[in-house]
Design an enzyme around this catalytic site. Sequence first.
Site, PDB file in Angstrom:
ATOM      1  CB  SER A 193      17.253  23.293  47.355  1.00  0.00           C
ATOM      2  OG  SER A 193      17.883  23.079  46.120  1.00  0.00           O
ATOM      3  CB  SER A 195      19.480  20.121  46.508  1.00  0.00           C
ATOM      4  OG  SER A 195      19.470  21.148  47.468  1.00  0.00           O
ATOM      5  CE  LYS A 244      20.393  20.189  51.074  1.00  0.00           C
ATOM      6  NZ  LYS A 244      19.868  21.303  50.266  1.00  0.00           N
TER       7      LYS A 244
END
Lengths: 95, 483
Positions: free
Chosen positions: B174, B150, B75
């Site tokens: 997330s 997210s 990420k």
Amino acid sequence: MSLCATDVKKIAHLARLGIEEKDVSSYAQDLSGMLDLVAQMNALNTDAVSTMAHPLEQTQRLRPDCVTEINQREHFQIIAPQVESGLYLVPKVIE
Amino acid sequence: MHTKTITELAQGLRAKEFSSVELTHAYLDRIKQYAELNCFITVTEDYALAAAAQADKALALGNAPLLTGIPIAQKDIFCTNGIRTSCGSKMLDNFIAPYNATVVEKFNQAGAVMLGKLNMDEFAMGSSNETSFYGAVQNPWDTNTVAGGSSGGSAAAVAARLAVATTGTDTGGSIRQPAALCGITGIKPTYGRVSRYGMIAYASSLDQGGSMARNAEDAAILLQTMAGFDPKDSTSVDVAVPDYQAGLNNSLQGLKIGLPKEFFSADLNPEIAATLLAAIEEYKKLGAEVKEISMPMLEYAIPAYYVIASAECSANLSRFDGVRYGYRCENPKDLTDLYTRSRGEAFGAEVKRRILMGTYALSAGYYDAYYLKAQKVRRLITEDFKRALSEVDVIMGPVSPSTAFGIGEKTADPIEMYLADIYTIAINLAGLPAMSIPAGFVNKMPVGLQIIGNYFDEARLLNIAHQYQQVTDWHQQTPKGFA
């Protein structure tokens, strides 16, 4: 609770956050909505409840007072927007 | 090769069926082929191929760690030395991180190959990946729908087989929500389990890194590499890391599952509820006992979260000032103008909303009414969980009230988007570990089952997920066009 345009501008100033004039009213509306959502907490009586800052109730860990970092000024300043002689440059503060 | 799990890839590498360089090329080709999904912010092709070549050498020598030569992706919230780390924001579009996050360092030491940096909501603030400066991620199950957020890029990349596994972070859901929406397996560990060093901070008392993968076994392998005490993170917890794979095959006989009645109220889509109850029936067949429980404080999780997370975000994001790194506005007329305009021009609307909300909640005269109140409510929510987890071993429920929604469908009303985090946020406030695993489909879109456990009980969660995946094949489904 609702916030007006003046409130939003004041908060934005506290946060040093530029927001465009045309967006102020929509931020006022969104923040008022958020505050209404947050106000649901008031239904709970929390007088006898202590605050919780860490999920595991940990406190800040201490370590021996010795230097662990090495100086990497040049390495870190490669990515800075503007530097000179190892200093970060900003607009003049004192006239 | 892209159809294989980590365990299968590790075997293939050792049996010399393919090399890490070949495997890495195969994944890089898929990343190019499916670039429209927008999973990646940065593809690190040269870096990946160099790491793969290195891995092949290590494999030839023998004794290489399990992840050696396995292509994963990070990420874009984890700092990667010498590689852009944008956090999904214009603010850090030009930011070449000068050091590695501990998580990145651990994967490097384990010999894993990083394919690139994954798309995400700006500074991890969002539930649909639509707040990213680099645009929304498409859900491979229906490219008109969101991948969740997210960690949207992390989830979609695994679902579309663009990486065998990925990392994510979870502040209010997330990891779990995008995992659910994309039909993959994701685990958010106990707060403090995975180091936050070099993981760009959003809400420091809630943020936690974790793994996203095809199945529980792979998620366990990744978490094994990520977890552990880190003196560089002052909130890292010094608790020994168990062998997450060792207990995967433990029996679930006598497992006590709690179902909070608040999780299965009228607000939950009935088809999702039916899907989850079918999954729970499967657990009964595996020997589990089910008990209805009540957690009356859950409904206060969203209000408390939006005070605490916003307050912490306003403090954390004050570091982005246009002076030392990141975006700087053109021709500032004075220092205040430099701060104000750099921040105003580089942060997106959702980040601004939360900074404003947090600044307000922490400002003079309001601190007690908002921040302290929210921290007290946080304790009440946590006590609800502790009480429940003294009666049952794990809690199960939904991850998201709906399956993936259309891109652009919910962007007009931020509050509506916040309310969709109802089933995940409370877990972050309590700091507990939780997973999302694929449990079926509604209208051809994946549904996730959430499994919440006690502090540091990740091994049990992974065991419970793995046992379900031995008797079901939801986790093996591949979106059409990505097989």
